[in-house]
Every structure is written in C-alpha cells, then in structure tokens.
Design an enzyme around this catalytic site. Structure first.
Site, mmCIF file in Angstrom:
data_model
loop_
_atom_site.group_PDB
_atom_site.id
_atom_site.type_symbol
_atom_site.label_atom_id
_atom_site.label_comp_id
_atom_site.label_asym_id
_atom_site.label_seq_id
_atom_site.Cartn_x
_atom_site.Cartn_y
_atom_site.Cartn_z
ATOM 1 N N HIS A 199 0.613 -1.012 -0.075
ATOM 2 C CA HIS A 199 -0.041 0.047 -0.050
ATOM 3 C C HIS A 199 0.893 1.253 -0.037
ATOM 4 O O HIS A 199 0.495 2.374 -0.504
ATOM 5 C CB HIS A 199 -1.080 -0.010 1.258
ATOM 6 C CG HIS A 199 -2.178 -0.976 0.942
ATOM 7 N ND1 HIS A 199 -3.454 -0.861 1.610
ATOM 8 C CD2 HIS A 199 -2.249 -2.063 0.010
ATOM 9 C CE1 HIS A 199 -4.253 -1.632 1.415
ATOM 10 N NE2 HIS A 199 -3.380 -2.478 0.471
ATOM 11 N N ASP A 200 2.040 1.418 0.579
ATOM 12 C CA ASP A 200 3.004 2.157 0.571
ATOM 13 C C ASP A 200 3.058 2.506 -0.773
ATOM 14 O O ASP A 200 3.371 3.824 -1.428
ATOM 15 C CB ASP A 200 4.099 2.228 1.335
ATOM 16 C CG ASP A 200 4.931 3.328 1.333
ATOM 17 O OD1 ASP A 200 4.629 4.393 1.469
ATOM 18 O OD2 ASP A 200 6.180 3.060 1.775
ATOM 19 N N VAL A 216 0.809 4.046 -3.797
ATOM 20 C CA VAL A 216 0.593 5.496 -3.388
ATOM 21 C C VAL A 216 1.556 6.260 -3.440
ATOM 22 O O VAL A 216 2.186 6.296 -2.401
ATOM 23 C CB VAL A 216 -0.368 5.693 -2.111
ATOM 24 C CG1 VAL A 216 -1.086 7.140 -2.006
ATOM 25 C CG2 VAL A 216 -1.699 4.700 -2.394
ATOM 26 N N GLY A 253 4.515 6.001 -4.649
ATOM 27 C CA GLY A 253 5.636 5.312 -4.479
ATOM 28 C C GLY A 253 6.103 4.860 -3.260
ATOM 29 O O GLY A 253 5.582 5.244 -2.186
ATOM 30 N N SER A 276 4.899 7.216 2.714
ATOM 31 C CA SER A 276 3.613 7.907 3.004
ATOM 32 C C SER A 276 2.581 7.352 3.792
ATOM 33 O O SER A 276 1.829 7.851 4.341
ATOM 34 C CB SER A 276 3.199 8.525 1.433
ATOM 35 O OG SER A 276 2.860 7.379 0.625
ATOM 36 N N ASN A 333 -6.853 1.074 4.223
ATOM 37 C CA ASN A 333 -5.732 1.192 4.916
ATOM 38 C C ASN A 333 -6.354 0.975 6.432
ATOM 39 O O ASN A 333 -5.572 1.019 7.508
ATOM 40 C CB ASN A 333 -4.872 2.449 4.964
ATOM 41 C CG ASN A 333 -4.008 2.346 3.382
ATOM 42 O OD1 ASN A 333 -3.842 1.394 3.073
ATOM 43 N ND2 ASN A 333 -3.614 3.441 3.091
ATOM 44 N N PRO A 386 -5.787 -1.317 -5.459
ATOM 45 C CA PRO A 386 -6.924 -1.861 -6.235
ATOM 46 C C PRO A 386 -7.904 -2.398 -5.320
ATOM 47 O O PRO A 386 -7.606 -2.765 -4.185
ATOM 48 C CB PRO A 386 -5.872 -2.877 -6.866
ATOM 49 C CG PRO A 386 -4.623 -3.103 -6.130
ATOM 50 C CD PRO A 386 -4.456 -1.863 -5.783
ATOM 51 N N HIS A 396 -1.605 -13.187 -0.792
ATOM 52 C CA HIS A 396 -2.679 -13.814 -0.252
ATOM 53 C C HIS A 396 -2.775 -15.080 0.304
ATOM 54 O O HIS A 396 -3.487 -15.566 0.718
ATOM 55 C CB HIS A 396 -3.865 -13.432 -0.994
ATOM 56 C CG HIS A 396 -4.272 -11.958 -0.992
ATOM 57 N ND1 HIS A 396 -4.998 -11.666 -1.990
ATOM 58 C CD2 HIS A 396 -3.762 -10.943 -0.969
ATOM 59 C CE1 HIS A 396 -5.302 -10.480 -1.984
ATOM 60 N NE2 HIS A 396 -4.277 -9.752 -1.213
ATOM 61 N N THR A 397 -1.543 -15.668 0.527
ATOM 62 C CA THR A 397 -1.180 -16.802 1.158
ATOM 63 C C THR A 397 -1.138 -16.735 2.634
ATOM 64 O O THR A 397 -1.034 -17.738 3.319
ATOM 65 C CB THR A 397 0.208 -17.612 0.587
ATOM 66 O OG1 THR A 397 0.249 -18.773 1.363
ATOM 67 C CG2 THR A 397 1.232 -16.840 0.674
ATOM 68 N N ASP A 413 -5.952 -17.972 3.138
ATOM 69 C CA ASP A 413 -5.599 -19.442 2.716
ATOM 70 C C ASP A 413 -5.786 -20.513 3.689
ATOM 71 O O ASP A 413 -4.992 -20.778 4.335
ATOM 72 C CB ASP A 413 -4.141 -19.248 2.269
ATOM 73 C CG ASP A 413 -3.671 -20.376 1.517
ATOM 74 O OD1 ASP A 413 -4.341 -21.363 1.192
ATOM 75 O OD2 ASP A 413 -2.390 -20.516 1.447
HETATM 76 C C1 HEM Z 1 -3.970 -7.642 -6.684
HETATM 77 C C2 HEM Z 1 -4.668 -6.685 -5.914
HETATM 78 C C3 HEM Z 1 -4.976 -6.732 -4.796
HETATM 79 C C4 HEM Z 1 -5.860 -6.572 -4.271
HETATM 80 C C5 HEM Z 1 -7.527 -6.042 -4.684
HETATM 81 C C6 HEM Z 1 -6.153 -6.998 -2.557
HETATM 82 C C7 HEM Z 1 -7.025 -6.822 -1.704
HETATM 83 C C8 HEM Z 1 -6.925 -7.156 -0.429
HETATM 84 C C9 HEM Z 1 -8.039 -7.108 0.826
HETATM 85 C C10 HEM Z 1 -9.371 -6.575 0.286
HETATM 86 C C11 HEM Z 1 -7.576 -7.735 1.635
HETATM 87 C C12 HEM Z 1 -8.276 -7.788 2.945
HETATM 88 C C13 HEM Z 1 -8.096 -6.471 4.011
HETATM 89 C C14 HEM Z 1 -8.782 -6.750 5.056
HETATM 90 O O1 HEM Z 1 -9.957 -7.124 5.242
HETATM 91 O O2 HEM Z 1 -8.428 -6.076 6.278
HETATM 92 C C15 HEM Z 1 -6.068 -7.838 1.521
HETATM 93 C C16 HEM Z 1 -5.217 -8.397 2.396
HETATM 94 C C17 HEM Z 1 -4.140 -8.682 2.226
HETATM 95 N N1 HEM Z 1 -3.276 -8.610 1.295
HETATM 96 FE FE1 HEM Z 1 -3.970 -7.904 -0.688
HETATM 97 N N2 HEM Z 1 -4.852 -7.023 -2.598
HETATM 98 C C18 HEM Z 1 -4.105 -7.193 -3.636
HETATM 99 C C19 HEM Z 1 -2.703 -7.386 -3.806
HETATM 100 C C20 HEM Z 1 -1.828 -7.553 -2.622
HETATM 101 C C21 HEM Z 1 -0.357 -7.813 -2.828
HETATM 102 C C22 HEM Z 1 0.448 -7.279 -4.057
HETATM 103 C C23 HEM Z 1 0.140 -7.939 -1.592
HETATM 104 C C24 HEM Z 1 1.558 -8.097 -1.101
HETATM 105 C C25 HEM Z 1 2.486 -8.391 -2.082
HETATM 106 C C26 HEM Z 1 -0.991 -8.100 -0.702
HETATM 107 C C27 HEM Z 1 -0.835 -8.376 0.367
HETATM 108 C C28 HEM Z 1 -2.190 -8.763 1.381
HETATM 109 C C29 HEM Z 1 -1.775 -9.544 2.615
HETATM 110 C C30 HEM Z 1 -0.665 -10.093 3.353
HETATM 111 C C31 HEM Z 1 -3.036 -9.299 3.214
HETATM 112 C C32 HEM Z 1 -3.506 -9.820 4.539
HETATM 113 C C33 HEM Z 1 -3.532 -8.742 5.762
HETATM 114 C C34 HEM Z 1 -3.830 -8.871 6.923
HETATM 115 O O3 HEM Z 1 -3.822 -10.231 7.347
HETATM 116 O O4 HEM Z 1 -4.038 -8.200 7.506
HETATM 117 N N3 HEM Z 1 -2.095 -7.886 -1.483
HETATM 118 N N4 HEM Z 1 -5.661 -7.849 0.066
#
Ligand code: HEM
Length: 325
Positions: free
Chosen positions: A67-68, A71, A73, A77, A95, A164, A194-195, A246
């Site tokens: 997220h950093d 937005v 770069g 921020s 966020n 996104p 998301h693993t 996951d």
């Molecule tokens: C491709 C577009 C992506 C979308 C639409 C997306 C969306 C989301 C959403 C909606 C959540 C849940 C947040 C919540 O309910 O608190 C999430 C969690 C997460 N995302 Fe993504 N994400 C994306 C890409 C990424 C990328 C690129 C990474 C890191 C390389 C990432 C890492 C994570 C992690 C680790 C979580 C779990 C956070 C937690 O346990 O608090 N995501 N993401």
C-alpha cells in the site's frame, strides 16, 4: 583506434549498467553499509522479536509495504498521520485494517539512537516486509535494495485512486499494476501475498449473498468453500469478522494460495479474476511449484519495492515515521 575502443567499452558498460539497474533504479544493495552498518541487522532483530510473539505481523507488513508503494511510490507516505489540514492515507478504507505501525516506530527510534538521520522510514518498511515474512524460514527470502528517501505528502484521496479494489476484474487489476510499471506476471506473482493473512467479510460477502444484485452466489466460487465462508460471515454487511485467506495454511508463506485458487477457492473477486485470463491462469499453474514461486515473488517484490522511489537528495529522512520533519 585505442580511444575508439575505450569509448565503445564505456558505452557498452553504461548501457548494460543502465539496463541492469532497471529493476532498482537508484537503489543499492546495502546502501547503509558505511553510514549505518548495523541498520539492516537492527531492523531484522526487532522484527523477528515481534513476529515471534505475533504471527499475524508478516501479513500486516507485507500489505503495508504494498500500500505504501502503490500510493506516491515506496516513500513511507502510508506511515504518516493526518494533519490539521489533510487526512492521510491511513484514513482511507483499504488502510483502516493496517496495523504494526508501533513496531515501525520502535525500529525508527532505535535507528535514530544508533545513527541519527540516516535510515529512511520507506526503507525500514521495505525491510520489515521482507524480514517478517522471512522469520518463518530463518533466512532472508528476497533481496531488498535500499536508499529510498521519505516523502512529505500523504493524502487519503490518493489511496482510493491507487489501491486496487477486491471487486476488480482482470482488466482493472492489470491496469492498476501497469500504472505502477508492473506487469501481468507481477500481478499474478504478488497476489500470492494472499497466502498469509485475513480478509474482512464485507470485502467478499457480495459473492456469498448478493452476487447478481438479486441475491445469489458467485458461480465461480466453490460451493463447499462458499458454505464455510457463510458460516463465518453471517450477513452481507458484516464488517468486523475476518476469515483467513488461505484456509489450508493461513500463517505459512507458501504456494498454497495458487492451489486454493485453482480449486475456485480464491477469497476475493480479484483473486478469482486471475483465472479469467488465459495468460494469467497459465502463470497460476506455474506458481504451484513452491521454489518457483519463492524465486518469482522475490523478483516481483524487488520491482514493486522500486516503484517511484525518491532517492538522492530529494525528499527527507524522517526523524519519526509518523510525521514529516
Ligand atoms: C492484486 C490486487 C490486490 C487486491 C485487490 C487486494 C485486496 C486485499 C484485501 C481486500 C485484503 C483484506 C483486507 C482486510 O480485510 O483487512 C487484503 C489483504 C492482504 N493483502 Fe491484498 N490485495 C491485492 C494485492 C496484494 C499484494 C500485491 C500484496 C503483497 C505483495 C498483498 C498482501 C496482502 C496481505 C498480506 C493481506 C492480509 C493482511 C492482514 O492479514 O491483515 N495484497 N488484500
């Protein structure tokens, strides 16, 4: 003639040097080697200490770094607090579920004691993401180039436009990554983040209860998995419950995300979307191989970590990560 050869050699070196640099720009390996030799060790030690007692942290830092970078770069921020004049990125909906800022502040405090004014908050975050995920393996999982400097601006409104949405389809996801200079391949690989971690019900409950706006379930979601999700997310509007992303191995950084995805068990529409494009679903299948996934993830993280970085004498080195100097 000798001069001509020299010019040719220099041209080739500069050209390939430039190409070779294209993944990190002005970032360097071990940028703090002389000015703060212990910097990376300090970050790792504090992160590992905290992850040892809080296994949710790797997901927090990995997402915070993403997220950093998306937005303005990777400029730290996302770490800034709102001011009297402006609401900061932190306030934006995507966020609001970030956490772990207190650990970043602790690292910064220690680094300011050790070598004041040297290590940027943006670099601390990039290292924290890597080190927290690496804790599980007791070794560094990818290379983080350093030398980022901190930005001075953080706006809630820019978050909405750049992070996104979990409702995005494939085209929108691809566009969102392309805007940051990242490829379709990076999109599929980095979605593997998301693993680990959790998602709030409201980010996917439309898939369970009202997919067509006339009720009904997302047909691309495995029905058994949908039932399990419904048992946890009881209403369309539940925005407090979280589920693991996951289910097979929620705390383990592995390639299992792609196994689940291939079984139509991706949590968000944006996860499922990766199967709706031919090229992308081919990449999903390749990433089932864990070693392959680790290698690719490291490379894509390096590219993501270099998005629009501020270097040289631009920006600043914040004294505290939550306020500009
Ligand atoms: C491709 C577009 C992506 C979308 C639409 C997306 C969306 C989301 C959403 C909606 C959540 C849940 C947040 C919540 O309910 O608190 C999430 C969690 C997460 N995302 Fe993504 N994400 C994306 C890409 C990424 C990328 C690129 C990474 C890191 C390389 C990432 C890492 C994570 C992690 C680790 C979580 C779990 C956070 C937690 O346990 O608090 N995501 N993401």
């Amino acid at each position: 003639m000798e001069n001509m050869s020299l010019v040719l050699v220099i041209t080739i070196v500069l050209f390939f040097g430039y190409i070779g640099d294209s993944e990190g720009g002005d970032l360097r390996k071990n940028f703090y080697k002389s000015a703060c030799p212990l910097a990376e060790e300090i970050v790792k030690n504090i992160i590992w200490k905290h992850v040892a007692s809080n296994s949710a942290l790797p997901a927090k830092f990995l997402r915070m770094h993403f997220h950093d970078c998306f937005v303005r770069g990777c400029d730290g921020s996302v770490l800034l607090d709102s001011t009297a004049k402006h609401r900061a990125e932190k306030e934006a909906v995507p966020n609001q579920s970030l956490s772990g800022f207190d650990v970043i502040d602790k690292i910064k405090e220690k680094l300011e004691e050790t070598c004041p004014g040297i290590v940027s908050c943006a670099d601390i975050l990039a290292l924290a993401a890597r080190d927290s995920v690496s804790f599980q393996f007791k070794k560094s999982m990818w290379e983080v180039l350093t030398g980022r400097r901190d930005g001075r601006i953080s706006r809630e409104s820019e978050t909405r436009k750049n992070i996104p949405s979990p409702l995005f389809n494939f085209k929108s996801l691809e566009k969102s990554f392309a805007k940051k200079g990242l490829t379709l391949h990076d999109l599929v690989v980095l979605s593997g983040g998301h693993t680990i971690g959790v998602g709030h019900c409201n980010f996917f409950s439309k898939r369970l209860y009202n997919f067509t706006d006339k009720g009904g379930q997302d047909p691309s979601l495995d029905p058994t998995y949908a039932s399990q999700l419904k048992a946890q997310c009881k209403t369309l509007s539940d925005d407090t419950t979280t589920v693991v992303m996951d289910p097979g191995s929620p705390l383990s950084f592995d390639s299992h995300y792609y196994t689940s995805l291939n079984q139509n068990q991706g949590l968000f529409q944006s996860d499922a979307a990766l199967l709706t494009n031919k090229e992308s679903s081919k990449i999903v299948s390749k990433l089932l191989d864990q070693d392959g996934f680790f290698t690719e993830f490291g490379q894509s993280m390096k590219r993501m970590g270099a998005v629009q970085v501020i270097t040289g004498s631009n920006g600043e080195i914040r004294k505290k990560c939550n306020v500009i100097n």
